[in-house]
Design a protein around this motif. Sequence first.
Motif, PDB file in Angstrom:
ATOM      1  N   LYS A  61     118.636   9.028  27.427  1.00 32.50           N
ATOM      2  CA  LYS A  61     118.894  10.008  26.272  1.00 32.50           C
ATOM      3  C   LYS A  61     119.172  11.284  27.028  1.00 32.50           C
ATOM      4  O   LYS A  61     119.023  12.464  26.618  1.00 32.50           O
ATOM      5  N   THR A  75     110.864  13.709  25.805  1.00 27.19           N
ATOM      6  CA  THR A  75     110.741  12.478  25.231  1.00 27.19           C
ATOM      7  C   THR A  75     109.945  12.386  23.706  1.00 27.19           C
ATOM      8  O   THR A  75     110.427  12.154  22.867  1.00 27.19           O
ATOM      9  N   GLY A  78     111.299  14.977  21.607  1.00 29.61           N
ATOM     10  CA  GLY A  78     112.712  14.285  20.780  1.00 29.61           C
ATOM     11  C   GLY A  78     112.042  13.267  19.583  1.00 29.61           C
ATOM     12  O   GLY A  78     112.441  12.984  18.540  1.00 29.61           O
ATOM     13  N   ASN A  79     110.903  12.427  19.965  1.00 33.21           N
ATOM     14  CA  ASN A  79     110.417  11.452  18.992  1.00 33.21           C
ATOM     15  C   ASN A  79     109.934  12.467  17.857  1.00 33.21           C
ATOM     16  O   ASN A  79     110.134  11.400  16.650  1.00 33.21           O
ATOM     17  N   ASN A  81     111.277  15.419  16.635  1.00 35.57           N
ATOM     18  CA  ASN A  81     112.304  15.850  15.858  1.00 35.57           C
ATOM     19  C   ASN A  81     113.309  14.730  15.217  1.00 35.57           C
ATOM     20  O   ASN A  81     113.754  14.988  14.307  1.00 35.57           O
ATOM     21  N   GLU A  82     113.351  13.516  15.977  1.00 36.57           N
ATOM     22  CA  GLU A  82     114.326  12.657  15.399  1.00 36.57           C
ATOM     23  C   GLU A  82     113.882  11.674  14.616  1.00 36.57           C
ATOM     24  O   GLU A  82     114.582  10.975  13.886  1.00 36.57           O
TER      25      GLU A  82
END
Length: 457
Positions: A61, A75, A78-79, A81-82
Amino acid sequence: MTTIKKITAQQRLDSRGNPTVQVQVETKDGFFRALVPSGASTGAHEAVELRDGKARDAATKGIDTKAYFGKGVMTAVGNVNEILGPALVKSGLDVTTQLKDIDKAMIDLDGTPNKARLGANAILGVSMACARAGAAARGVPLYEYLRRECGTESDPYVLPVPFFNVLNGGVHAGNTLAFQEFMLAPTGASSFEEAIQIGSEAYHSLKNVIAKKHGMPATSIGDEGGFAPPLTRPEEAFDLLTEAVKEIGGSDRVQFGLDPASTEFFDAEKREYDLGFKDKQPSKLSPDGLAQLYHHLAKNYPLALLEDPFAEDDWASWTAFTESCRNIPLEIVGDDLLVTNVERVREAVSKKACNSMLLKINQIGSVTEAIAAAQLAFSNGWAVFASHRSGETTDDFLSDLTVALNTGHLKAGAPARGERVAKYNRLLDIEAELKAKGQRVVYAGANFGRRGKAANE
Ligand code: PGA
Ligand code: ZN
Protein backbone atom coordinates in the motif's frame (compact mmCIF):
# COMPACT_ATOMS: atom_id res chain seq x y z
CA MET A 1 -32.06 8.92 14.71
CA THR A 2 -28.46 10.06 14.24
CA THR A 3 -26.43 8.49 11.48
CA ILE A 4 -22.73 8.85 10.72
CA LYS A 5 -21.75 11.43 8.10
CA LYS A 6 -18.05 10.70 7.96
CA ILE A 7 -15.30 8.81 9.78
CA THR A 8 -11.61 9.65 9.47
CA ALA A 9 -8.52 8.42 11.31
CA GLN A 10 -5.15 9.95 12.02
CA GLN A 11 -1.81 8.75 13.40
CA ARG A 12 -0.98 10.40 16.74
CA LEU A 13 1.40 9.65 19.64
CA ASP A 14 0.81 7.80 22.91
CA SER A 15 2.44 8.40 26.31
CA ARG A 16 5.52 6.34 25.38
CA GLY A 17 5.98 8.39 22.23
CA ASN A 18 4.79 5.56 19.98
CA PRO A 19 2.19 6.02 17.25
CA THR A 20 -1.43 5.28 18.01
CA VAL A 21 -4.77 5.61 16.21
CA GLN A 22 -7.06 8.61 16.57
CA VAL A 23 -10.55 8.39 15.10
CA GLN A 24 -12.94 11.23 14.33
CA VAL A 25 -16.65 10.58 13.75
CA GLU A 26 -18.85 13.27 12.24
CA THR A 27 -22.61 13.46 12.81
CA LYS A 28 -25.16 16.29 12.64
CA ASP A 29 -24.08 17.20 16.20
CA GLY A 30 -20.41 17.78 15.36
CA PHE A 31 -17.09 15.91 15.56
CA PHE A 32 -16.28 13.21 18.13
CA ARG A 33 -12.81 11.84 18.75
CA ALA A 34 -11.18 8.90 20.45
CA LEU A 35 -7.56 7.86 20.99
CA VAL A 36 -6.60 4.20 21.37
CA PRO A 37 -4.30 2.93 24.18
CA SER A 38 -1.57 0.28 23.86
CA GLY A 39 0.04 -2.27 26.21
CA ALA A 40 3.65 -3.39 26.76
CA SER A 41 3.11 -6.58 28.77
CA THR A 42 0.46 -7.71 26.34
CA GLY A 43 -1.23 -11.11 26.50
CA ALA A 44 -0.74 -13.57 23.65
CA HIS A 45 -4.52 -13.98 23.36
CA GLU A 46 -5.31 -10.27 22.91
CA ALA A 47 -6.96 -8.97 19.75
CA VAL A 48 -4.36 -7.86 17.18
CA GLU A 49 -2.99 -4.33 17.34
CA LEU A 50 -1.95 -3.61 13.77
CA ARG A 51 1.56 -2.14 13.47
CA ASP A 52 2.97 -1.30 10.03
CA GLY A 53 6.21 -3.25 10.54
CA LYS A 54 4.22 -6.45 10.85
CA ALA A 55 1.14 -5.72 8.73
CA ARG A 56 1.16 -8.10 5.76
CA ASP A 57 -0.08 -5.66 3.12
CA ALA A 58 1.52 -2.42 4.42
CA ALA A 59 4.40 -2.29 1.93
CA THR A 60 2.14 -2.97 -1.07
CA LYS A 61 0.00 0.00 0.00
CA GLY A 62 3.07 2.23 -0.11
CA ILE A 63 3.31 2.53 3.68
CA ASP A 64 6.81 2.98 5.15
CA THR A 65 7.09 -0.18 7.25
CA LYS A 66 10.29 1.07 8.91
CA ALA A 67 8.83 4.36 10.17
CA TYR A 68 8.79 4.63 13.97
CA PHE A 69 10.88 1.43 14.06
CA GLY A 70 7.97 -0.50 12.55
CA LYS A 71 5.49 0.80 15.13
CA GLY A 72 3.57 3.07 12.75
CA VAL A 73 -0.20 2.57 12.54
CA MET A 74 -0.85 3.89 9.03
CA THR A 75 -2.31 0.52 7.97
CA ALA A 76 -4.93 0.71 10.74
CA VAL A 77 -5.55 4.39 9.89
CA GLY A 78 -6.07 3.42 6.24
CA ASN A 79 -8.48 0.65 7.26
CA VAL A 80 -10.64 3.22 9.07
CA ASN A 81 -10.51 5.74 6.21
CA GLU A 82 -11.05 3.28 3.38
CA ILE A 83 -13.02 0.33 4.78
CA LEU A 84 -14.70 0.84 8.19
CA GLY A 85 -15.68 4.50 7.70
CA PRO A 86 -17.35 4.19 4.27
CA ALA A 87 -19.14 0.96 5.31
CA LEU A 88 -20.59 2.51 8.47
CA VAL A 89 -21.69 5.68 6.65
CA LYS A 90 -23.42 3.49 4.08
CA SER A 91 -25.01 1.27 6.76
CA GLY A 92 -27.20 4.08 8.06
CA LEU A 93 -26.77 2.70 11.61
CA ASP A 94 -27.90 4.98 14.43
CA VAL A 95 -25.21 5.95 16.96
CA THR A 96 -27.93 6.72 19.52
CA THR A 97 -29.11 3.15 20.00
CA GLN A 98 -27.07 0.86 17.76
CA LEU A 99 -23.54 0.76 19.14
CA LYS A 100 -23.71 -3.02 19.32
CA ASP A 101 -24.71 -3.24 15.65
CA ILE A 102 -21.95 -0.82 14.72
CA ASP A 103 -19.39 -3.02 16.52
CA LYS A 104 -20.89 -6.14 14.96
CA ALA A 105 -20.68 -4.63 11.47
CA MET A 106 -16.96 -3.92 12.01
CA ILE A 107 -16.30 -7.40 13.41
CA ASP A 108 -18.00 -8.91 10.35
CA LEU A 109 -16.01 -6.69 7.99
CA ASP A 110 -12.82 -7.84 9.68
CA GLY A 111 -13.88 -11.48 9.45
CA THR A 112 -11.15 -12.93 11.70
CA PRO A 113 -11.57 -14.16 15.29
CA ASN A 114 -8.98 -11.69 16.63
CA LYS A 115 -9.37 -8.58 14.43
CA ALA A 116 -6.13 -9.45 12.64
CA ARG A 117 -7.24 -8.10 9.26
CA LEU A 118 -8.40 -4.57 10.05
CA GLY A 119 -6.79 -4.22 13.49
CA ALA A 120 -8.27 -3.93 16.98
CA ASN A 121 -6.71 -0.46 17.17
CA ALA A 122 -8.74 0.63 14.10
CA ILE A 123 -12.03 -0.96 15.24
CA LEU A 124 -11.81 0.20 18.87
CA GLY A 125 -11.14 3.82 17.88
CA VAL A 126 -14.30 3.86 15.77
CA SER A 127 -16.32 2.12 18.50
CA MET A 128 -15.27 4.67 21.17
CA ALA A 129 -15.83 7.69 18.94
CA CYS A 130 -19.29 6.37 17.94
CA ALA A 131 -20.22 6.06 21.63
CA ARG A 132 -19.26 9.70 22.13
CA ALA A 133 -21.33 10.69 19.09
CA GLY A 134 -24.24 8.68 20.50
CA ALA A 135 -24.03 10.43 23.87
CA ALA A 136 -24.07 13.81 22.15
CA ALA A 137 -27.04 12.77 20.01
CA ARG A 138 -28.93 11.84 23.16
CA GLY A 139 -27.75 15.01 24.90
CA VAL A 140 -26.36 13.06 27.87
CA PRO A 141 -22.90 12.59 29.41
CA LEU A 142 -20.94 9.59 28.10
CA TYR A 143 -21.42 7.62 31.34
CA GLU A 144 -25.22 7.94 30.97
CA TYR A 145 -25.07 6.70 27.40
CA LEU A 146 -22.89 3.77 28.51
CA ARG A 147 -25.18 2.97 31.45
CA ARG A 148 -27.88 2.19 28.92
CA GLU A 149 -25.45 0.00 26.95
CA CYS A 150 -24.51 -1.78 30.19
CA GLY A 151 -28.09 -2.17 31.43
CA THR A 152 -27.23 -0.44 34.72
CA GLU A 153 -29.64 2.47 34.44
CA SER A 154 -31.49 1.57 37.63
CA ASP A 155 -28.29 0.98 39.67
CA PRO A 156 -26.93 3.61 42.06
CA TYR A 157 -23.99 5.66 40.81
CA VAL A 158 -20.81 4.11 42.21
CA LEU A 159 -17.49 5.95 42.13
CA PRO A 160 -14.58 3.50 41.99
CA VAL A 161 -11.68 3.01 44.37
CA PRO A 162 -8.61 4.20 42.43
CA PHE A 163 -5.70 1.75 42.57
CA PHE A 164 -2.65 3.99 42.13
CA ASN A 165 0.35 2.26 40.62
CA VAL A 166 3.05 4.15 42.52
CA LEU A 167 5.99 1.73 42.16
CA ASN A 168 6.81 0.44 38.69
CA GLY A 169 8.83 -2.64 37.80
CA GLY A 170 8.65 -5.43 35.24
CA VAL A 171 8.75 -4.35 31.61
CA HIS A 172 7.50 -0.88 32.61
CA ALA A 173 10.74 0.18 34.31
CA GLY A 174 14.53 -0.04 34.03
CA ASN A 175 15.12 -1.36 37.58
CA THR A 176 15.62 -5.03 38.50
CA LEU A 177 12.22 -5.38 40.18
CA ALA A 178 10.46 -8.34 38.53
CA PHE A 179 6.92 -7.51 39.65
CA GLN A 180 5.33 -4.86 37.46
CA GLU A 181 2.89 -2.84 39.59
CA PHE A 182 2.65 -1.98 43.28
CA MET A 183 -0.61 -0.17 43.94
CA LEU A 184 -2.11 1.94 46.72
CA ALA A 185 -5.89 1.75 47.13
CA PRO A 186 -7.56 4.26 49.49
CA THR A 187 -10.41 1.91 50.37
CA GLY A 188 -10.99 3.77 53.64
CA ALA A 189 -11.72 7.14 52.01
CA SER A 190 -15.26 8.46 52.17
CA SER A 191 -15.42 9.84 48.63
CA PHE A 192 -13.53 9.65 45.36
CA GLU A 193 -12.27 13.18 45.97
CA GLU A 194 -10.77 12.15 49.31
CA ALA A 195 -9.25 9.05 47.69
CA ILE A 196 -7.45 11.26 45.18
CA GLN A 197 -6.05 13.43 47.97
CA ILE A 198 -4.79 10.40 49.88
CA GLY A 199 -3.25 8.98 46.68
CA SER A 200 -1.51 12.23 45.81
CA GLU A 201 -0.18 12.77 49.34
CA ALA A 202 1.04 9.18 49.59
CA TYR A 203 2.73 9.52 46.18
CA HIS A 204 4.68 12.59 47.31
CA SER A 205 5.51 11.07 50.65
CA LEU A 206 6.77 7.97 48.79
CA LYS A 207 9.07 10.19 46.74
CA ASN A 208 10.61 11.54 49.97
CA VAL A 209 10.97 8.07 51.47
CA ILE A 210 12.73 6.83 48.31
CA ALA A 211 14.99 9.90 48.13
CA LYS A 212 16.03 9.40 51.75
CA LYS A 213 16.80 5.70 51.28
CA HIS A 214 18.18 5.60 47.76
CA GLY A 215 19.03 9.20 46.80
CA MET A 216 17.28 11.59 44.41
CA PRO A 217 18.29 9.77 41.19
CA ALA A 218 16.17 6.84 42.43
CA THR A 219 13.00 8.94 42.16
CA SER A 220 12.84 8.62 38.38
CA ILE A 221 9.64 7.09 37.10
CA GLY A 222 8.35 4.22 34.98
CA ASP A 223 5.78 4.04 32.18
CA GLU A 224 2.73 4.50 34.40
CA GLY A 225 4.08 7.42 36.43
CA GLY A 226 5.09 5.37 39.47
CA PHE A 227 8.62 5.56 40.87
CA ALA A 228 11.15 3.00 39.71
CA PRO A 229 13.82 2.81 42.46
CA PRO A 230 16.59 0.17 42.34
CA LEU A 231 14.73 -2.55 44.21
CA THR A 232 14.69 -6.27 43.60
CA ARG A 233 12.49 -8.01 46.18
CA PRO A 234 8.74 -7.31 46.47
CA GLU A 235 9.06 -6.93 50.26
CA GLU A 236 11.34 -3.91 49.73
CA ALA A 237 8.63 -2.32 47.59
CA PHE A 238 5.84 -2.99 50.09
CA ASP A 239 8.03 -1.68 52.93
CA LEU A 240 8.44 1.60 51.05
CA LEU A 241 4.67 1.82 50.51
CA THR A 242 4.02 1.05 54.18
CA GLU A 243 6.35 3.84 55.29
CA ALA A 244 4.93 6.37 52.81
CA VAL A 245 1.35 5.68 53.89
CA LYS A 246 2.34 5.84 57.58
CA GLU A 247 3.99 9.25 57.03
CA ILE A 248 0.66 10.72 55.93
CA GLY A 249 -1.28 8.99 58.71
CA GLY A 250 -3.18 6.88 56.20
CA SER A 251 -2.42 3.35 57.41
CA ASP A 252 -6.02 2.53 58.31
CA ARG A 253 -7.43 3.92 55.06
CA VAL A 254 -5.12 2.37 52.44
CA GLN A 255 -4.77 -1.19 51.15
CA PHE A 256 -2.34 -2.55 48.56
CA GLY A 257 -2.69 -4.12 45.14
CA LEU A 258 -0.05 -6.09 43.22
CA ASP A 259 0.30 -6.97 39.55
CA PRO A 260 3.39 -9.12 39.02
CA ALA A 261 2.40 -9.55 35.32
CA SER A 262 4.01 -12.95 35.67
CA THR A 263 3.61 -14.04 32.04
CA GLU A 264 6.65 -11.83 31.38
CA PHE A 265 8.94 -14.05 33.47
CA PHE A 266 7.51 -17.52 32.93
CA ASP A 267 9.43 -20.29 31.20
CA ALA A 268 6.64 -22.52 29.87
CA GLU A 269 8.96 -25.40 28.99
CA LYS A 270 10.49 -25.66 32.45
CA ARG A 271 7.36 -24.40 34.26
CA GLU A 272 9.52 -21.91 36.18
CA TYR A 273 9.17 -18.25 37.09
CA ASP A 274 12.39 -16.23 37.00
CA LEU A 275 12.22 -13.22 39.31
CA GLY A 276 15.71 -12.29 38.14
CA PHE A 277 14.65 -11.94 34.50
CA LYS A 278 15.85 -8.35 34.29
CA ASP A 279 19.03 -9.06 36.24
CA LYS A 280 22.20 -11.01 35.54
CA GLN A 281 21.30 -13.26 38.48
CA PRO A 282 18.54 -15.79 37.79
CA SER A 283 16.14 -16.21 40.69
CA LYS A 284 13.88 -19.09 39.77
CA LEU A 285 10.76 -20.26 41.55
CA SER A 286 8.42 -23.17 40.91
CA PRO A 287 4.70 -22.29 40.69
CA ASP A 288 4.42 -23.59 44.27
CA GLY A 289 7.30 -21.44 45.44
CA LEU A 290 5.72 -18.40 43.82
CA ALA A 291 2.35 -19.19 45.44
CA GLN A 292 4.09 -19.35 48.82
CA LEU A 293 5.67 -15.95 48.19
CA TYR A 294 2.19 -14.49 47.49
CA HIS A 295 0.79 -16.02 50.68
CA HIS A 296 3.72 -14.59 52.61
CA LEU A 297 3.04 -11.12 51.14
CA ALA A 298 -0.72 -11.37 51.83
CA LYS A 299 0.04 -12.29 55.44
CA ASN A 300 2.48 -9.45 56.05
CA TYR A 301 0.92 -6.56 54.14
CA PRO A 302 -2.65 -5.28 53.63
CA LEU A 303 -2.88 -6.90 50.20
CA ALA A 304 -6.43 -6.70 48.83
CA LEU A 305 -5.88 -7.53 45.16
CA LEU A 306 -3.47 -9.68 43.18
CA GLU A 307 -3.46 -9.62 39.37
CA ASP A 308 -1.87 -12.15 37.04
CA PRO A 309 -0.10 -14.11 39.79
CA PHE A 310 0.60 -16.81 37.19
CA ALA A 311 1.20 -16.87 33.45
CA GLU A 312 -1.53 -16.63 30.84
CA ASP A 313 -1.67 -20.38 30.07
CA ASP A 314 -0.50 -21.83 33.39
CA TRP A 315 -4.10 -22.77 34.26
CA ALA A 316 -3.24 -25.42 36.86
CA SER A 317 -1.33 -22.91 39.01
CA TRP A 318 -4.21 -20.41 38.84
CA THR A 319 -6.77 -22.97 39.96
CA ALA A 320 -4.60 -24.32 42.79
CA PHE A 321 -3.80 -20.83 44.04
CA THR A 322 -7.43 -19.62 43.95
CA GLU A 323 -8.43 -22.71 45.90
CA SER A 324 -5.67 -22.03 48.45
CA CYS A 325 -7.07 -18.50 48.97
CA ARG A 326 -10.55 -19.77 49.82
CA ASN A 327 -10.47 -18.21 53.29
CA ILE A 328 -8.53 -15.06 52.45
CA PRO A 329 -10.32 -11.88 51.32
CA LEU A 330 -8.10 -11.54 48.26
CA GLU A 331 -9.32 -10.50 44.82
CA ILE A 332 -7.52 -12.60 42.21
CA VAL A 333 -7.65 -10.81 38.87
CA GLY A 334 -7.11 -12.32 35.43
CA ASP A 335 -5.51 -9.92 32.94
CA ASP A 336 -3.34 -11.73 30.35
CA LEU A 337 -5.25 -14.85 31.41
CA LEU A 338 -8.64 -13.50 30.27
CA VAL A 339 -7.85 -10.65 27.83
CA THR A 340 -11.39 -9.24 28.29
CA ASN A 341 -12.63 -12.14 26.14
CA VAL A 342 -15.86 -14.02 26.90
CA GLU A 343 -14.37 -17.34 25.74
CA ARG A 344 -11.44 -17.03 28.13
CA VAL A 345 -13.76 -15.89 30.96
CA ARG A 346 -15.93 -18.97 30.38
CA GLU A 347 -12.91 -21.24 30.53
CA ALA A 348 -11.66 -19.57 33.73
CA VAL A 349 -15.08 -19.89 35.36
CA SER A 350 -15.21 -23.60 34.59
CA LYS A 351 -11.68 -24.06 35.94
CA LYS A 352 -12.30 -21.84 39.00
CA ALA A 353 -9.08 -20.08 38.03
CA CYS A 354 -9.75 -16.64 39.57
CA ASN A 355 -12.52 -14.42 40.93
CA SER A 356 -12.13 -11.19 38.99
CA MET A 357 -11.67 -9.98 35.40
CA LEU A 358 -9.44 -7.11 34.37
CA LEU A 359 -11.27 -4.97 31.82
CA LYS A 360 -9.11 -3.45 29.08
CA ILE A 361 -11.16 -2.42 26.07
CA ASN A 362 -8.29 -2.69 23.60
CA GLN A 363 -7.64 -6.33 24.55
CA ILE A 364 -10.87 -7.27 22.80
CA GLY A 365 -11.13 -4.28 20.47
CA SER A 366 -14.67 -2.91 20.78
CA VAL A 367 -16.71 -1.22 23.49
CA THR A 368 -19.72 -3.53 23.42
CA GLU A 369 -17.63 -6.72 23.46
CA ALA A 370 -15.78 -5.41 26.53
CA ILE A 371 -19.12 -4.71 28.20
CA ALA A 372 -20.29 -8.25 27.36
CA ALA A 373 -17.16 -9.73 28.96
CA ALA A 374 -17.75 -7.65 32.11
CA GLN A 375 -21.39 -8.74 32.27
CA LEU A 376 -20.38 -12.38 31.97
CA ALA A 377 -17.86 -11.93 34.80
CA PHE A 378 -20.46 -10.26 37.03
CA SER A 379 -23.06 -12.93 36.28
CA ASN A 380 -20.62 -15.53 37.61
CA GLY A 381 -20.22 -13.68 40.89
CA TRP A 382 -16.84 -12.23 39.94
CA ALA A 383 -15.54 -8.71 40.36
CA VAL A 384 -14.46 -6.55 37.41
CA PHE A 385 -11.37 -4.33 37.69
CA ALA A 386 -11.30 -1.57 35.03
CA SER A 387 -7.92 -0.69 33.57
CA HIS A 388 -5.90 1.67 31.40
CA ARG A 389 -2.82 0.48 29.44
CA SER A 390 0.82 1.32 30.09
CA GLY A 391 0.85 3.16 26.74
CA GLU A 392 -1.95 5.69 27.24
CA THR A 393 -3.30 8.94 25.85
CA THR A 394 -5.24 11.85 27.29
CA ASP A 395 -8.48 10.09 26.29
CA ASP A 396 -10.66 9.59 29.38
CA PHE A 397 -13.24 7.14 27.99
CA LEU A 398 -12.23 4.59 30.64
CA SER A 399 -13.59 6.78 33.47
CA ASP A 400 -17.11 6.99 32.04
CA LEU A 401 -17.14 3.28 31.27
CA THR A 402 -16.02 2.43 34.82
CA VAL A 403 -18.90 4.42 36.31
CA ALA A 404 -21.37 2.98 33.79
CA LEU A 405 -20.37 -0.60 34.61
CA ASN A 406 -20.28 0.02 38.37
CA THR A 407 -17.04 -1.88 38.61
CA GLY A 408 -16.22 -0.33 42.00
CA HIS A 409 -12.50 -0.04 41.25
CA LEU A 410 -10.10 0.91 38.49
CA LYS A 411 -6.41 1.35 37.87
CA ALA A 412 -5.12 4.25 35.83
CA GLY A 413 -1.51 4.53 37.02
CA ALA A 414 0.07 6.99 39.44
CA PRO A 415 -1.72 10.18 40.50
CA ALA A 416 0.72 12.03 38.22
CA ARG A 417 1.46 12.44 34.47
CA GLY A 418 -1.13 13.88 32.10
CA GLU A 419 -2.36 10.65 30.53
CA ARG A 420 -2.94 9.13 34.00
CA VAL A 421 -4.54 12.11 35.74
CA ALA A 422 -6.85 12.62 32.73
CA LYS A 423 -8.77 9.56 33.98
CA TYR A 424 -8.75 10.57 37.65
CA ASN A 425 -9.72 14.17 36.83
CA ARG A 426 -12.65 12.96 34.72
CA LEU A 427 -13.87 10.85 37.65
CA LEU A 428 -13.63 13.90 39.93
CA ASP A 429 -15.76 15.77 37.38
CA ILE A 430 -18.31 12.96 37.28
CA GLU A 431 -18.53 12.80 41.08
CA ALA A 432 -18.97 16.57 41.32
CA GLU A 433 -21.52 16.66 38.49
CA LEU A 434 -23.67 13.91 40.00
CA LYS A 435 -23.58 15.53 43.43
CA ALA A 436 -24.52 18.91 41.94
CA LYS A 437 -27.50 17.22 40.28
CA GLY A 438 -28.58 15.89 43.68
CA GLN A 439 -27.94 12.27 42.69
CA ARG A 440 -27.03 9.74 45.35
CA VAL A 441 -23.38 8.87 44.79
CA VAL A 442 -21.69 5.94 46.52
CA TYR A 443 -17.91 5.65 46.87
CA ALA A 444 -17.21 1.92 46.60
CA GLY A 445 -14.67 1.96 49.47
CA ALA A 446 -14.03 -1.41 51.12
CA ASN A 447 -16.77 -2.96 48.93
CA PHE A 448 -14.76 -2.22 45.77
CA GLY A 449 -15.00 -5.76 44.41
CA ARG A 450 -18.38 -6.77 45.71
CA ARG A 451 -20.80 -6.02 42.91
CA GLY A 452 -20.34 -9.67 42.06
CA LYS A 453 -19.84 -12.00 45.04
CA ALA A 454 -16.29 -13.39 44.91
CA ALA A 455 -16.17 -16.98 43.62
CA ASN A 456 -13.87 -18.16 46.39
CA GLU A 457 -16.22 -17.18 49.21
P1 PGA B 1 0.25 -3.25 29.86
O1 PGA B 1 0.33 -3.42 31.43
O2 PGA B 1 -0.70 -2.17 29.54
O3 PGA B 1 1.68 -2.94 29.49
O4 PGA B 1 -0.19 -4.60 29.31
C1 PGA B 1 -0.76 -3.33 32.27
C2 PGA B 1 -1.05 -4.60 33.00
O5 PGA B 1 -0.33 -5.62 32.86
O6 PGA B 1 -2.03 -4.63 33.75
ZN1 ZN C 1 -1.85 -6.80 34.39
